[in-house]
Design a protein around this motif. Structure first.
Motif, PDB file in Angstrom:
ATOM      1  N   LYS A 121       0.692  -1.201  -0.023  1.00  0.00           N
ATOM      2  CA  LYS A 121      -0.037   0.127   0.067  1.00  0.00           C
ATOM      3  C   LYS A 121       0.915   1.220  -0.240  1.00  0.00           C
ATOM      4  O   LYS A 121       0.494   2.102  -0.726  1.00  0.00           O
ATOM      5  N   ASN A 122       1.966   1.261   0.610  1.00  0.00           N
ATOM      6  CA  ASN A 122       2.728   2.635   0.855  1.00  0.00           C
ATOM      7  C   ASN A 122       3.564   2.563  -0.620  1.00  0.00           C
ATOM      8  O   ASN A 122       4.177   3.537  -0.956  1.00  0.00           O
ATOM      9  N   LEU A 123       3.968   1.336  -1.013  1.00  0.00           N
ATOM     10  CA  LEU A 123       4.703   1.455  -2.341  1.00  0.00           C
ATOM     11  C   LEU A 123       3.888   2.196  -3.313  1.00  0.00           C
ATOM     12  O   LEU A 123       4.318   2.894  -4.378  1.00  0.00           O
ATOM     13  N   ILE A 173      11.371   7.653  -0.227  1.00  0.00           N
ATOM     14  CA  ILE A 173      10.911   7.146   0.934  1.00  0.00           C
ATOM     15  C   ILE A 173       9.781   6.201   1.005  1.00  0.00           C
ATOM     16  O   ILE A 173       8.915   6.545   0.324  1.00  0.00           O
ATOM     17  N   VAL A 174      10.072   5.060   1.705  1.00  0.00           N
ATOM     18  CA  VAL A 174       8.939   4.143   1.972  1.00  0.00           C
ATOM     19  C   VAL A 174       8.507   3.712   3.485  1.00  0.00           C
ATOM     20  O   VAL A 174       9.646   3.309   3.887  1.00  0.00           O
ATOM     21  N   LYS A 175       7.363   3.595   3.708  1.00  0.00           N
ATOM     22  CA  LYS A 175       7.037   3.398   5.272  1.00  0.00           C
ATOM     23  C   LYS A 175       6.826   2.042   5.384  1.00  0.00           C
ATOM     24  O   LYS A 175       6.037   1.285   4.497  1.00  0.00           O
ATOM     25  N   THR A 179       8.153   2.787  10.406  1.00  0.00           N
ATOM     26  CA  THR A 179       9.503   3.303  10.279  1.00  0.00           C
ATOM     27  C   THR A 179       9.665   3.737   8.790  1.00  0.00           C
ATOM     28  O   THR A 179       9.000   2.962   7.835  1.00  0.00           O
ATOM     29  N   ASN A 180      10.132   5.033   8.383  1.00  0.00           N
ATOM     30  CA  ASN A 180      10.475   5.585   7.235  1.00  0.00           C
ATOM     31  C   ASN A 180      11.714   5.210   6.630  1.00  0.00           C
ATOM     32  O   ASN A 180      12.798   5.592   7.352  1.00  0.00           O
ATOM     33  N   ILE A 181      11.985   4.274   5.768  1.00  0.00           N
ATOM     34  CA  ILE A 181      13.268   3.948   5.297  1.00  0.00           C
ATOM     35  C   ILE A 181      13.635   4.568   3.880  1.00  0.00           C
ATOM     36  O   ILE A 181      12.683   4.795   3.133  1.00  0.00           O
TER      37      ILE A 181
END
Length: 344
Positions: A121-123, A173-175, A179-181
């Motif tokens: 979903k975050n991607l 940035i991906v969550k 955590t945001n990496i």
């Protein structure tokens, strides 16, 4: 092993417990958190990568290469293969209007756990952008998205350890969980380069506001633009190639006599469309304008849409990726303009 009552290795003369202990504990905790999140992400990415190599995506793979890469040079392009793989999996919009990650989710949703679903979903909502370091703490760093004007914390302190407050970077940035990496690409740029890129992207967005509701949506659909900046910044020969290409276009434009009655779309087509199709494109565009009155939107998008429409109508074997690259727009923008023209 360093004891709590030993002298702090930073050289302050204080005991470790009175000096850097808490900072080191926070840093270590943040590092473990990042490592765990990265492990979760890359385990899923491995599955996405394998899925993307399915034979059914072969044609889309070639289209994505046409859009992503600037030069037709395998040796140079191989330097950006990692970035291209991320683009193809997460950003390339296929003929069915989906990206690989969406296709993967739809085909495998019954076998995905909650963590994988959340990452996917975050991607879907991730993009490359220009950031500025605003604050540095022991356990996290605050970044400002210069294009969206929002701030976001990342615990990826080891990756950013050499950056200072005010440092501009290009990053993605991906969550993952809470955590945001930072994935795929993080490069330092100068303040001048940052200002140029931000200005260029904002100007481009202003031309397509009738298509995209906000900057966030625009960036999700146009990550290839930032990747092209990255290619120029990391490979001098690409920057030189584009400089020469722009000079050739400018020279061609000067040699074309554009009447005052010609609009910018026609002027752009005169620079780009082959002679055998040019008059057909001009006639079609004039007819479209006559039927629709004032036409809003960036001229490059309309010129690309007209050329694609006329060539398709003439039975030419042409792809949206080829035309999009020619006019320096995204395939999704071309698709929208082609739909507008086709509905007439």
């Amino acid at each position: 092993m360093l004891g709590r009552n030993d002298l702090c290795p930073c050289g302050s003369g204080k005991k470790y417990k009175k000096c850097c202990l808490n900072k080191d504990v926070a840093s270590e905790r943040s590092s473990r958190k990042i490592e765990f999140s990265q492990k979760q992400y890359y385990e899923l990415y491995a599955k996405l990568y394998e899925f993307s190599r399915n034979e059914k995506f072969k044609t889309e793979y070639e289209k994505a290469k046409e859009t992503f890469f600037i030069m037709e040079n395998e040796e140079i392009n191989s330097k950006f293969e990692r970035f291209f793989n991320t683009y193809f999996i997460q950003d390339h919009i296929m003929e069915n209007k989906k990206v690989i990650t969406v296709e993967f989710f739809e085909e495998n949703k019954d076998n995905l756990d909650m963590v994988e679903r959340d990452i996917l979903k975050n991607l879907f909502e991730s993009y490359v952008s220009v950031y500025e370091v605003k604050e540095i703490r022991e356990d996290k760093i605050l970044l400002k998205d210069c294009l969206n004007d929002v701030e976001i914390y990342t615990e990826d302190i080891n990756l950013l350890k050499d950056f200072e407050i005010g440092s501009p970077i290009i990053a993605r940035i991906v969550k993952v969980g809470d955590t945001n990496i930072l994935i795929d690409i993080t490069i330092s740029i100068s303040e001048a380069i940052k200002d140029i890129i931000v200005s260029d992207i904002k100007t481009l967005f202003s031309q397509y506001e009738d298509i995209y509701k906000d900057m966030n949506t625009f960036l999700i659909h146009h990550t290839h633009i930032l990747y092209k900046y990255i290619q120029q910044l990391l490979e001098p020969s690409i920057a030189e190639f584009l400089k020469n290409q722009r000079a050739e276009k400018a020279s061609k434009a000067e040699s074309v006599e554009v009447c005052e009655s010609d609009d910018k779309v026609i002027a752009i087509m005169k620079q780009n469309v082959e002679d055998e199709f040019l008059q057909g494109c001009i006639d079609f565009w004039n007819g479209y304008k006559a039927a629709n009155g004032e036409v809003k939107g960036a001229e490059n998008g309309w010129a690309a849409g007209v050329e694609y429409y006329v060539k398709k109508d003439a039975g030419q074997s042409i792809t949206q990726a080829q035309i999009s690259k020619k006019y320096e727009i995204s395939p999704s923008t071309l698709g929208k303009r082609y739909k507008d023209l086709k509905s007439e």
